[in-house]
Design a protein around this motif. Structure first.
Motif, short mmCIF file in Angstrom:
data_model
loop_
_atom_site.label_atom_id
_atom_site.label_comp_id
_atom_site.label_asym_id
_atom_site.label_seq_id
_atom_site.Cartn_x
_atom_site.Cartn_y
_atom_site.Cartn_z
N UNK A 9 12.27 4.33 13.52
CA UNK A 9 11.51 5.30 12.74
C UNK A 9 10.04 5.20 13.10
N UNK A 10 9.35 6.29 12.91
CA UNK A 10 7.91 6.30 13.08
C UNK A 10 7.22 6.19 11.73
N UNK A 11 7.95 5.71 10.72
CA UNK A 11 7.39 5.63 9.38
C UNK A 11 7.45 4.21 8.84
N UNK A 12 6.50 3.91 7.97
CA UNK A 12 6.55 2.66 7.23
C UNK A 12 6.20 2.95 5.78
N UNK A 13 6.80 2.18 4.91
CA UNK A 13 6.55 2.31 3.49
C UNK A 13 5.54 1.24 3.10
N UNK A 14 4.43 1.68 2.51
CA UNK A 14 3.37 0.76 2.09
C UNK A 14 3.38 0.63 0.58
N UNK A 15 3.35 -0.61 0.10
CA UNK A 15 3.28 -0.88 -1.34
C UNK A 15 1.85 -1.28 -1.67
N UNK A 16 1.23 -0.54 -2.55
CA UNK A 16 -0.13 -0.86 -2.99
C UNK A 16 -0.02 -1.75 -4.23
N UNK A 17 -0.23 -3.04 -4.03
CA UNK A 17 -0.06 -4.01 -5.11
C UNK A 17 -1.07 -3.82 -6.23
N UNK A 18 -2.19 -3.17 -5.97
CA UNK A 18 -3.18 -2.96 -7.03
C UNK A 18 -2.73 -1.87 -8.00
N UNK A 19 -1.79 -1.04 -7.59
CA UNK A 19 -1.29 0.03 -8.45
C UNK A 19 0.08 -0.28 -9.07
N UNK A 20 0.88 -1.07 -8.39
CA UNK A 20 2.25 -1.35 -8.84
C UNK A 20 2.23 -2.14 -10.15
N UNK A 21 3.08 -1.72 -11.09
CA UNK A 21 3.21 -2.49 -12.32
C UNK A 21 4.62 -3.02 -12.54
#
Length: 80
Positions: A9-21
């Motif tokens: 894939x040419x995609x990656x999933x990024x998790x923004x830890x400052x927003x995740x609850x």
């Protein structure tokens, strides 16, 4: 094209830890890529950026759209 190349894939999933609850919805929508810790926060073997196989791009887009805290981003991979 080889079978191996077609699953890349040419995609990656990024998790923004400052927003995740830690609600865990993304782990329910993408169990192939994410698990959760005891508090509900997503865990991935590769840290906060997860390579998304082509067959999971649709579910990844759904997870991004449904994340209640907008803590997910689908990005083009660095090599794309």
């Amino acid at each position: 094209m080889s079978r191996d190349a077609s699953s890349r894939s040419d995609a990656s999933l990024h998790i923004d830890w400052t927003l995740c609850d830690g609600r865990g919805l993304c782990t329910e929508l993408l169990p192939e890529l994410l698990t959760r810790d005891e508090w509900g926060y997503p865990l991935a073997a590769t840290g906060s950026d997860v390579t998304v196989p082509n067959e999971l791009v649709g579910p990844a887009k759904r997870a991004v759209g449904l994340c209640p805290r907008a803590a997910l981003r689908l990005r083009a991979s660095a090599g794309a």
